[in-house]
Each structure stands twice: as C-alpha cells, then as structure tokens.
Write a protein that holds these residues in place. Structure first.
Motif, short mmCIF file in Angstrom:
data_model
loop_
_atom_site.label_atom_id
_atom_site.label_comp_id
_atom_site.label_asym_id
_atom_site.label_seq_id
_atom_site.Cartn_x
_atom_site.Cartn_y
_atom_site.Cartn_z
N SER A 52 36.80 39.59 34.91
CA SER A 52 38.10 39.61 35.64
C SER A 52 39.01 40.70 35.23
CB SER A 52 39.11 38.20 35.41
OG SER A 52 39.69 38.22 33.98
N LEU A 53 39.70 41.15 36.37
CA LEU A 53 40.76 42.31 36.05
C LEU A 53 40.23 43.83 35.66
CD1 LEU A 53 43.45 40.31 34.87
CD2 LEU A 53 43.29 41.24 37.17
N GLN A 54 38.88 44.00 36.04
CA GLN A 54 38.12 45.01 35.46
C GLN A 54 37.86 46.38 36.44
OE1 GLN A 54 35.12 44.40 32.36
NE2 GLN A 54 36.18 42.93 31.40
N GLN A 55 38.57 46.12 37.64
CA GLN A 55 38.28 47.09 38.56
C GLN A 55 37.14 47.43 39.09
OE1 GLN A 55 40.85 50.34 37.87
NE2 GLN A 55 42.62 49.38 37.31
N LEU A 56 36.17 46.27 38.94
CA LEU A 56 34.64 46.51 39.29
C LEU A 56 34.46 46.75 40.78
CD1 LEU A 56 32.99 43.75 37.23
CD2 LEU A 56 32.99 46.16 36.50
N LYS A 57 33.81 47.80 41.16
CA LYS A 57 33.50 47.69 42.67
C LYS A 57 32.02 47.18 43.05
CE LYS A 57 36.11 51.84 43.22
NZ LYS A 57 36.30 53.26 43.52
N PHE A 76 39.66 39.30 40.64
CA PHE A 76 40.61 40.18 40.90
C PHE A 76 39.96 41.64 40.55
CE2 PHE A 76 43.26 36.54 40.37
CZ PHE A 76 44.09 36.50 41.56
N ASN A 77 38.78 41.63 41.40
CA ASN A 77 38.23 43.06 41.03
C ASN A 77 38.15 43.72 42.56
OD1 ASN A 77 36.78 43.75 38.53
ND2 ASN A 77 36.33 41.53 38.49
N ILE A 94 29.73 27.65 37.57
CA ILE A 94 31.30 28.17 38.04
C ILE A 94 31.19 29.68 38.50
CG2 ILE A 94 33.52 28.37 37.68
CD1 ILE A 94 33.15 25.96 35.93
N LEU A 95 31.49 30.08 39.84
CA LEU A 95 31.72 31.38 39.97
C LEU A 95 33.18 31.45 40.62
CD1 LEU A 95 30.37 34.16 40.85
CD2 LEU A 95 29.81 33.40 42.84
N ASP A 96 33.79 32.36 39.87
CA ASP A 96 35.18 32.61 40.36
C ASP A 96 35.39 34.15 41.22
OD1 ASP A 96 38.13 32.89 40.34
OD2 ASP A 96 38.54 32.01 38.60
N LEU A 97 35.57 34.05 42.11
CA LEU A 97 36.00 35.41 43.01
C LEU A 97 37.31 35.42 43.45
CD1 LEU A 97 32.63 35.15 45.30
CD2 LEU A 97 32.87 36.57 43.19
N SER A 98 38.08 34.73 42.75
CA SER A 98 39.57 34.63 43.31
C SER A 98 40.06 36.08 43.33
CB SER A 98 40.57 33.87 42.21
OG SER A 98 39.87 32.46 42.41
N GLY A 99 40.97 36.33 44.19
CA GLY A 99 41.71 37.68 44.11
C GLY A 99 40.62 38.83 44.59
N CYS A 100 39.46 38.58 44.80
CA CYS A 100 38.55 39.58 45.25
C CYS A 100 38.66 40.03 46.76
CB CYS A 100 37.08 39.41 45.03
SG CYS A 100 36.65 39.23 43.50
N ARG A 101 40.08 40.58 47.09
CA ARG A 101 40.47 40.89 48.47
C ARG A 101 39.71 41.82 49.24
NH1 ARG A 101 47.00 40.86 48.01
NH2 ARG A 101 46.54 40.82 50.34
N ARG A 102 38.85 42.59 48.67
CA ARG A 102 38.07 43.53 49.55
C ARG A 102 36.80 42.91 50.04
NH1 ARG A 102 38.97 49.32 46.15
NH2 ARG A 102 41.23 49.10 46.51
N MET A 103 36.41 41.83 49.45
CA MET A 103 35.32 40.76 49.82
C MET A 103 35.73 40.36 51.37
SD MET A 103 33.11 38.34 47.70
CE MET A 103 32.84 39.67 46.25
N ARG A 104 35.10 40.67 52.34
CA ARG A 104 35.69 40.37 53.63
C ARG A 104 34.98 38.67 54.11
NH1 ARG A 104 39.91 42.43 53.96
NH2 ARG A 104 39.75 44.75 53.52
#
Length: 146
Positions: A52-57, A76-77, A94-104
C-alpha cells in the motif's frame, strides 16, 4: 501441616511459565512484508504482502512467485489493471484495492479468482454505490467491502 511459602509458590509458577513458553512455536515465515525487494528474496515464505501507498502503476508479473500469499494489500496505489498472473495465487484470501482511484473497474482477473474470501474497494468515490453493490452480488459468496 505446613503451608507452602511464597518462595515455593514463585518457583512453581516460574516452572509452569517456562514450560508453557517452551510449548509455543513461533512461525517466523508468517511475517508481514511491506517491501517488494525484501519479499521477492524468498517469495515462498510470504503470506502477507502490504504494498500500500507505494505509488505503484503496475504490479510485477513476478507476483505469481508468491504461491503461499494469503493477503495482498495494494491499496492507495496508481494501478489501473492487474496482471493475469494474479490468477496463479490459489491461496490468496484477501485482496485490498481500496483507494485505487485510477482503476475504473474491477480487473477481469479478480473476477476469475473464485477462491477469494474478501475484496476491499473502500474509498473509490469514482465507483457509484450501485456499481459496488452490483459487484458484491456478482462476486458472491466473496465478501466485497466498500
């Protein structure tokens, strides 16, 4: 009859504490990793990977090496999609994609992972509540947290 003294009581309690402690086995292989560089050194031992929070693209395709992974936090990537190799993680719960706002939308590979127990999509305001509810229905019995 003589009552046991305080010293005897302390010795007995100490014996039981040492005995109980010696029966506990600590599984250091269940360590939570929050660095890709550290985790990739011994991927088979990783069960919890917090990226999380590692700016992964993008998530590296080498994620497939983490055969014992149970929890993957990608929150939050800057991810827009996930690699098909994620489908090889048969122990992932468990897969957490929270805050991945670029994921449409939820990546197709995630929809194929019917062994998942929980998917977290909290804090993605771009996704309507109706869209999230539809996903929860589509993915049942997987618990979708939003």
């Amino acid at each position: 009859m003589k009552k046991p003294g305080l010293l005897s009581l302390i010795l007995v309690l100490t014996f039981f504490a040492i005995h109980a402690y010696s029966q506990v086995s600590v599984d250091v292989s269940k360590k939570k990793y929050s660095s890709w560089e550290e985790a990739i050194k011994n991927p088979e031992s990783v069960t919890h990977l917090d990226l999380s929070l590692q700016q992964l693209k993008e998530l590296p395709k080498e994620i497939a090496l983490f055969k014992n992974l149970e929890v993957l936090d990608l929150s939050f990537n800057h991810l827009t999609d996930l690699p098909a190799e994620l489908n090889e993680l048969k122990k992932l719960k468990i897969l957490d994609l929270s805050g991945c706002r670029r994921m449409r939308q939820l990546p197709a590979v995630v929809k194929e992972m019917n062994w998942l127990e929980e998917i977290r999509i909290i804090d993605i305001p771009e996704w309507s509540d109706a869209k999230k509810a539809a996903l929860a229905k589509e993915l049942a019995p997987v618990k979708v947290v939003y």
